[in-house]
Design a protein around this motif. Structure first.
Motif, PDB file in Angstrom:
ATOM      1  N   CYS A 339      75.537  63.188  31.362  1.00  0.00           N
ATOM      2  CA  CYS A 339      75.968  64.467  31.391  1.00  0.00           C
ATOM      3  C   CYS A 339      76.842  64.989  30.340  1.00  0.00           C
ATOM      4  CB  CYS A 339      76.994  64.641  32.721  1.00  0.00           C
ATOM      5  SG  CYS A 339      78.506  63.550  32.641  1.00  0.00           S
ATOM      6  N   SER A 340      77.281  66.238  30.111  1.00  0.00           N
ATOM      7  CA  SER A 340      78.030  66.634  29.105  1.00  0.00           C
ATOM      8  C   SER A 340      78.647  68.084  29.354  1.00  0.00           C
ATOM      9  CB  SER A 340      77.075  66.815  28.011  1.00  0.00           C
ATOM     10  OG  SER A 340      77.844  67.087  26.955  1.00  0.00           O
ATOM     11  N   ILE A 341      79.581  68.590  28.733  1.00  0.00           N
ATOM     12  CA  ILE A 341      80.196  69.864  28.897  1.00  0.00           C
ATOM     13  C   ILE A 341      79.375  70.693  27.834  1.00  0.00           C
ATOM     14  CG2 ILE A 341      81.906  71.239  28.506  1.00  0.00           C
ATOM     15  CD1 ILE A 341      82.383  69.183  30.733  1.00  0.00           C
ATOM     16  N   VAL A 342      78.826  71.958  28.368  1.00  0.00           N
ATOM     17  CA  VAL A 342      77.519  72.527  27.650  1.00  0.00           C
ATOM     18  C   VAL A 342      78.183  73.475  26.318  1.00  0.00           C
ATOM     19  CG1 VAL A 342      76.168  73.115  29.811  1.00  0.00           C
ATOM     20  CG2 VAL A 342      77.821  74.733  29.115  1.00  0.00           C
ATOM     21  N   THR A 343      79.710  73.416  26.357  1.00  0.00           N
ATOM     22  CA  THR A 343      80.298  74.079  25.038  1.00  0.00           C
ATOM     23  C   THR A 343      80.690  73.083  24.188  1.00  0.00           C
ATOM     24  OG1 THR A 343      82.254  74.637  26.541  1.00  0.00           O
ATOM     25  CG2 THR A 343      80.539  76.407  26.404  1.00  0.00           C
ATOM     26  N   LYS A 344      80.732  71.791  24.560  1.00  0.00           N
ATOM     27  CA  LYS A 344      81.276  70.773  23.913  1.00  0.00           C
ATOM     28  C   LYS A 344      80.473  69.639  23.587  1.00  0.00           C
ATOM     29  CE  LYS A 344      85.854  71.900  26.085  1.00  0.00           C
ATOM     30  NZ  LYS A 344      86.898  71.679  26.969  1.00  0.00           N
ATOM     31  N   MET A 345      79.128  69.970  22.990  1.00  0.00           N
ATOM     32  CA  MET A 345      78.096  68.942  22.989  1.00  0.00           C
ATOM     33  C   MET A 345      78.309  68.037  21.988  1.00  0.00           C
ATOM     34  SD  MET A 345      75.939  69.540  25.481  1.00  0.00           S
ATOM     35  CE  MET A 345      74.891  68.532  24.862  1.00  0.00           C
ATOM     36  N   ARG A 346      79.108  68.310  20.753  1.00  0.00           N
ATOM     37  CA  ARG A 346      79.584  67.596  19.550  1.00  0.00           C
ATOM     38  C   ARG A 346      80.921  67.041  19.334  1.00  0.00           C
ATOM     39  NH1 ARG A 346      74.596  66.444  20.570  1.00  0.00           N
ATOM     40  NH2 ARG A 346      72.742  67.187  19.128  1.00  0.00           N
ATOM     41  N   THR A 347      81.698  67.942  20.070  1.00  0.00           N
ATOM     42  CA  THR A 347      83.132  67.898  19.736  1.00  0.00           C
ATOM     43  C   THR A 347      84.032  67.596  20.682  1.00  0.00           C
ATOM     44  OG1 THR A 347      83.516  70.285  19.872  1.00  0.00           O
ATOM     45  CG2 THR A 347      82.929  69.394  17.464  1.00  0.00           C
ATOM     46  N   GLY A 348      85.102  67.203  20.454  1.00  0.00           N
ATOM     47  CA  GLY A 348      86.203  66.848  21.463  1.00  0.00           C
ATOM     48  C   GLY A 348      86.458  65.374  21.826  1.00  0.00           C
ATOM     49  N   GLU A 349      87.526  65.097  22.409  1.00  0.00           N
ATOM     50  CA  GLU A 349      88.071  63.680  22.465  1.00  0.00           C
ATOM     51  C   GLU A 349      87.582  63.035  23.822  1.00  0.00           C
ATOM     52  OE1 GLU A 349      89.800  60.362  20.978  1.00  0.00           O
ATOM     53  OE2 GLU A 349      89.932  62.338  20.120  1.00  0.00           O
ATOM     54  N   PRO A 350      86.791  61.944  23.600  1.00  0.00           N
ATOM     55  CA  PRO A 350      86.094  61.338  24.664  1.00  0.00           C
ATOM     56  C   PRO A 350      87.084  60.837  25.844  1.00  0.00           C
ATOM     57  CG  PRO A 350      85.120  60.468  22.621  1.00  0.00           C
ATOM     58  CD  PRO A 350      86.286  61.214  22.320  1.00  0.00           C
ATOM     59  N   LYS A 351      86.896  61.084  26.991  1.00  0.00           N
ATOM     60  CA  LYS A 351      87.605  60.737  28.004  1.00  0.00           C
ATOM     61  C   LYS A 351      86.539  60.024  29.113  1.00  0.00           C
ATOM     62  CE  LYS A 351      91.292  62.386  31.506  1.00  0.00           C
ATOM     63  NZ  LYS A 351      92.111  61.372  31.050  1.00  0.00           N
ATOM     64  N   GLN A 352      87.140  58.656  29.658  1.00  0.00           N
ATOM     65  CA  GLN A 352      86.341  58.320  30.969  1.00  0.00           C
ATOM     66  C   GLN A 352      86.721  58.738  32.145  1.00  0.00           C
ATOM     67  OE1 GLN A 352      86.419  54.031  32.572  1.00  0.00           O
ATOM     68  NE2 GLN A 352      84.622  54.044  30.846  1.00  0.00           N
ATOM     69  N   VAL A 353      85.624  59.201  32.610  1.00  0.00           N
ATOM     70  CA  VAL A 353      85.934  60.119  34.259  1.00  0.00           C
ATOM     71  C   VAL A 353      85.118  59.684  34.824  1.00  0.00           C
ATOM     72  CG1 VAL A 353      87.234  62.023  32.857  1.00  0.00           C
ATOM     73  CG2 VAL A 353      84.817  62.271  33.635  1.00  0.00           C
ATOM     74  N   THR A 354      85.304  59.943  36.392  1.00  0.00           N
ATOM     75  CA  THR A 354      83.987  59.943  37.547  1.00  0.00           C
ATOM     76  C   THR A 354      83.938  61.254  37.979  1.00  0.00           C
ATOM     77  OG1 THR A 354      84.536  57.731  38.055  1.00  0.00           O
ATOM     78  CG2 THR A 354      83.779  59.000  39.653  1.00  0.00           C
ATOM     79  N   ILE A 355      82.587  61.698  37.887  1.00  0.00           N
ATOM     80  CA  ILE A 355      82.208  62.869  38.414  1.00  0.00           C
ATOM     81  C   ILE A 355      82.164  62.919  40.156  1.00  0.00           C
ATOM     82  CG2 ILE A 355      80.900  64.930  38.254  1.00  0.00           C
ATOM     83  CD1 ILE A 355      82.021  64.277  35.653  1.00  0.00           C
ATOM     84  N   ALA A 356      82.782  63.678  40.823  1.00  0.00           N
ATOM     85  CA  ALA A 356      83.094  64.021  42.212  1.00  0.00           C
ATOM     86  C   ALA A 356      82.602  64.679  42.642  1.00  0.00           C
ATOM     87  CB  ALA A 356      84.221  63.459  42.766  1.00  0.00           C
TER      88      ALA A 356
END
Length: 430
Positions: A339-356
């Motif tokens: 998965c990804s955020i469609v407006t942050k495909m290359r930038t942004g600080e990575p964060k580990q999450v669980t998609i619920a």
């Protein structure tokens, strides 16, 4: 997240089929299935080319259970494929788009009386017969209609492919088909002369799904070709067509290393030729039934990020506005996705999450412990490779309306399945 088909990134935003995923979400709301039509058509064309559908009269039969809205059925018709259906509903879908019925293969381990009669009335090309119950019904109805029906016998060849238990179908302990190793098939063939209105022209086997190794398919080819010769010699029945099923694996996550369509097709054709030469028989018409490998990577799902719950020293849960109602596979057999955020495909600080998901089930988790960049409430999240068994297995659990599907092609979007309204959700209730 790996990019598939027409996916491309411009100014850190994701586009599919020339359409901005952000704009698609804003225009059509979320959850939203996005169908990359160009990729699906390309995959169809690859199968037709490399399985030598024209040169050898081989057949590529799309497995409709993977994804079969009317639009997809028309696409399969346009590309010249055959169609594998497993229910009256799928058969009726084909009928509604005037799909050539002689190119339909009707599967199912317990077809109802109504489904069998519908198939006969519509002129289905091949019934893939699973058991004596179906043989007897077909014989009865064909006798009443004074007609003859071409059939395949489905067999379980005893091959255990390396895949999830729920999607293994070729091993002996299976609800599908006549078992090869315990004498079931031999008994059926010995008594087949009593079915005066059925013409046995082919054999079918399917060893499982999401298989990455070519070897099980080559073993299947050898077993089936030996069986063709044995049936010809022992029972004086000419098997003209051999259906090897589907199951070619596709990419979902980095651990998946699928072969290409060309590699699978060429390996099967070469093995069939070698096997038949060694046996001294002609190569029958070969049939394969890809479904997932045509549409999985051509589909994606867009969600809007809602709640974010950070449990210190445990994990962060990110809630989205869909879940197991639009994609049951993670809950059903722990399927993995990217998965990804469609407006942050290359930038942004990575964060580990669980998609619920939003369903009232603790097991409604779409992706566990994934690193994703800059995720915030209100973002549009994309989960890739949901084209197979996403929409087709969707439900109204928790009375959640079904999501819409848009097909994107050359910078244009077309709604091919409308979003279900609350009134439509209740339309069958009295």
């Amino acid at each position: 997240m790996k990019l598939h088909g027409t996916m491309m990134v411009q100014n850190d935003q994701l586009y599919i089929g020339g359409m901005s995923c952000l704009e698609l979400a804003q225009t059509y709301q979320t959850p939203l299935y996005v169908f990359d039509e160009q990729l699906a058509r390309k995959n169809c064309q690859e199968y037709m080319k490399h399985f030598k559908a024209k040169e050898n009269n081989n057949r590529v039969a799309y497995a409709g259970k993977a994804f079969l809205p009317l639009h997809m059925c028309r696409l399969i018709k346009d590309e010249g494929l055959y169609l594998d259906v497993v229910s009256g509903g799928e058969l009726y879908t084909a009928h509604k788009v005037n799909f050539p019925m002689e190119k339909v293969l009707f599967h199912g381990n317990n077809k109802t009386i109504e489904e069998i009669q519908m198939g006969l009335d519509l002129g289905v090309g091949r019934f893939v017969v699973d058991n004596y119950y179906e043989l007897d019904l077909l014989e009865q109805f064909c006798k009443e209609k004074q007609m003859k029906q071409a059939i395949y016998l489905r067999i379980t060849p005893g091959i255990e492919a390396h895949t999830h238990d729920y999607i293994k179908t070729g091993q002996i302990d299976s609800k599908f088909g006549f078992t090869l190793t315990n004498g079931d098939l031999s008994e059926c063939l010995s008594n087949f002369h009593q079915y005066q209105h059925l013409e046995l022209i082919g054999l079918h086997a399917h060893i499982g799904s999401q298989i990455f190794d070519v070897t099980p398919f080559l073993d299947e080819v050898d077993i089936m070709m030996r069986l063709v010769k044995e049936i010809q010699e022992c029972y004086d029945i000419q098997i003209k067509e051999v259906d090897l099923g589907g199951g070619m694996g596709v990419y979902y996550t980095k651990k998946d290393q699928p072969k290409t369509i060309q590699q699978f097709c060429e390996a099967i054709i070469e093995r069939a030729a070698a096997s038949c030469e060694a046996l001294g028989i002609e190569v029958p018409i070969l049939v394969i039934e890809p479904g997932r490998s045509i549409v999985a990577n051509a589909g994606s799902t867009l969600y809007t990020v809602g709640s974010m719950k950070d449990i210190k020293d445990v994990r962060t849960y990110v809630g989205v506005d869909g879940g197991m109602t639009d994609n049951i596979r993670p809950s059903l057999y722990q399927a993995g996705y990217e998965c990804s955020i469609v407006t942050k495909m290359r930038t942004g600080e990575p964060k580990q999450v669980t998609i619920a998901g939003k369903c009232c089930e603790s097991g409604d988790i779409l992706i566990t412990d994934v690193d994703i960049k800059g995720i915030e409430t209100g973002d549009i999240l994309i989960i890739a490779s949901t084209g197979a068994y996403g929409y087709s297995m969707s439900s109204n659990y928790n009375k959640i309306p079904k999501a819409a599907i848009v097909s994107v092609l050359n910078g244009e979007a077309q709604v091919i399945c409308k979003r279900q309204s609350l009134e439509e959700l209740l339309s069958l209730e009295v």
